[in-house]
Enzyme design. Structure first.
Site, PDB file in Angstrom:
ATOM      1  N   SER A  71     -10.592  -0.220   1.284  1.00 15.20           N
ATOM      2  CA  SER A  71     -10.113   0.999   1.019  1.00 15.20           C
ATOM      3  C   SER A  71     -10.191   2.146   0.705  1.00 15.20           C
ATOM      4  O   SER A  71     -10.214   1.005  -0.879  1.00 15.20           O
ATOM      5  CB  SER A  71      -8.713   0.189   2.555  1.00 15.20           C
ATOM      6  OG  SER A  71      -7.692   0.032   2.063  1.00 15.20           O
ATOM      7  N   ILE A  75      -9.295   5.102  -2.725  1.00 16.38           N
ATOM      8  CA  ILE A  75      -9.873   4.633  -3.443  1.00 16.38           C
ATOM      9  C   ILE A  75     -11.722   3.741  -4.142  1.00 16.38           C
ATOM     10  O   ILE A  75     -12.240   4.159  -4.141  1.00 16.38           O
ATOM     11  CB  ILE A  75      -9.158   5.000  -4.945  1.00 16.38           C
ATOM     12  CG1 ILE A  75      -8.374   6.547  -4.336  1.00 16.38           C
ATOM     13  CG2 ILE A  75     -10.157   5.321  -5.881  1.00 16.38           C
ATOM     14  CD1 ILE A  75      -7.278   6.262  -5.973  1.00 16.38           C
ATOM     15  N   GLY A  76     -11.182   2.329  -3.689  1.00 17.95           N
ATOM     16  CA  GLY A  76     -11.686   1.618  -3.959  1.00 17.95           C
ATOM     17  C   GLY A  76     -12.852   1.768  -2.974  1.00 17.95           C
ATOM     18  O   GLY A  76     -14.202   1.077  -3.453  1.00 17.95           O
ATOM     19  N   TYR A  82       6.907  -1.498 -10.688  1.00 18.59           N
ATOM     20  CA  TYR A  82       5.455  -1.427  -9.995  1.00 18.59           C
ATOM     21  C   TYR A  82       4.701  -0.177 -11.317  1.00 18.59           C
ATOM     22  O   TYR A  82       3.373  -0.675 -12.602  1.00 18.59           O
ATOM     23  CB  TYR A  82       4.908  -0.361  -9.228  1.00 18.59           C
ATOM     24  CG  TYR A  82       4.218   0.376  -9.105  1.00 18.59           C
ATOM     25  CD1 TYR A  82       2.318  -0.412  -8.711  1.00 18.59           C
ATOM     26  CD2 TYR A  82       3.410   1.911  -9.370  1.00 18.59           C
ATOM     27  CE1 TYR A  82       1.835   0.548  -8.215  1.00 18.59           C
ATOM     28  CE2 TYR A  82       2.564   2.686  -9.086  1.00 18.59           C
ATOM     29  CZ  TYR A  82       1.499   2.104  -8.645  1.00 18.59           C
ATOM     30  OH  TYR A  82      -0.665   2.602  -8.388  1.00 18.59           O
TER      31      TYR A  82
END
Length: 267
Positions: free
Chosen positions: A16, A18-19, A170
């Protein structure tokens, strides 16, 4: 100059966002793309989507599944990739997650965002080093974040068990990935692809660019015609200085030592 159509690229987190768009753009340019997803079903669905919506030749797409919350699956992924592809031209370390609201530790004993966003990619890169260096031009593209500038690595408590904040956890994972980019073992760059409308958008803003726009910055750095400097950091298309810690040799060595310990590679 290497032929882009003869290159083999592994993209993590390719089901999903950007990948997926990175995998699409690379395959449309003729590369053989190894798509990684958390499960076999998710990865197969992504491949089917690329075939049906973009008309990409199925022979150019290969499925690889591994749950990055389990380091044994990362090891199995590397073994599978090397067994099928002795040469790997590019590794795109893209898989990522937002740290959860509550402090969460994986079965391997690591804070979940630190493992998924950094440690799994650290281990995968180390295991794939022979394939990445078997021919000239191999490179790693680490999809990082501008939030790495807000972070610090808690060396004595990388799991942040004593003082947990999802945003700090993060950001720490993104700083670690950016610092790792300067490791001299393989040629690597890191890139902040911009604020994009993906699952991570709430960490940044209310709206963002399309995943395809972010992926274009990643794909450009995969291009053998684009000259890169080992350890460089890009904000979109612009090469800029990363956080100071990402330029310190002492920090790189210290992080590698910590990562080796946490992934079980320490002597």
């Amino acid at each position: 100059m290497p032929d882009p159509t003869s290159r083999t690229v592994l993209v993590t987190g390719a089901t999903s966002g950007i990948g997926l768009e990175t995998a699409r753009l690379l395959a449309e340019r003729g590369a053989t793309v190894l798509l990684h997803g958390r499960t076999a079903d998710e990865t197969r669905a992504a491949v089917d989507r690329l075939i049906s919506t973009s008309g990409i030749d199925e022979a150019r797409l290969h499925c690889h599944a591994a749950d990055f919350t389990r380091l044994e699956e990362v090891e199995a992924l590397a073994e599978h990739v090397v067994r099928e592809h002795s040469r790997l031209d590019v590794l795109v370390n893209n898989a990522g997650m937002a740290a959860p609201e509550r402090h969460t530790v994986t079965a391997d004993g690591n804070e979940i965002a630190f493992q998924v966003n950094f440690l799994a990619h650290y281990l995968l890169t180390c295991l794939l080093e022979p394939a990445l260096t078997s021919a000239p031009g191999g490179r790693v593209v680490n999809v990082s974040s501008t939030l790495h500038r807000t972070a610090s690595i808690q060396w004595s408590d990388p799991n942040r068990a004593r003082r947990y904040s999802r945003l700090a956890a993060y950001a720490q994972s993104q700083l670690a990935l950016t610092v790792f980019t300067a490791d001299p073992r393989v040629t690597a760059v890191s890139v902040h692809p911009g604020v994009c409308d993906t699952a991570l958008l709430p960490l940044y803003a209310l709206e963002g660019a399309t995943p395809a726009e972010g992926a274009a910055h990643v794909v450009r750095l995969c291009d053998p015609a684009v000259e890169i400097v080992n350890g460089a950091y890009y904000d979109g298309a612009d090469r800029v200085d990363p956080a100071p810690a990402a330029q310190e040799e002492r920090t790189v060595k210290r992080l590698n030592k910590l990562a080796d310990l946490l992934v079980g590679r320490a002597a």
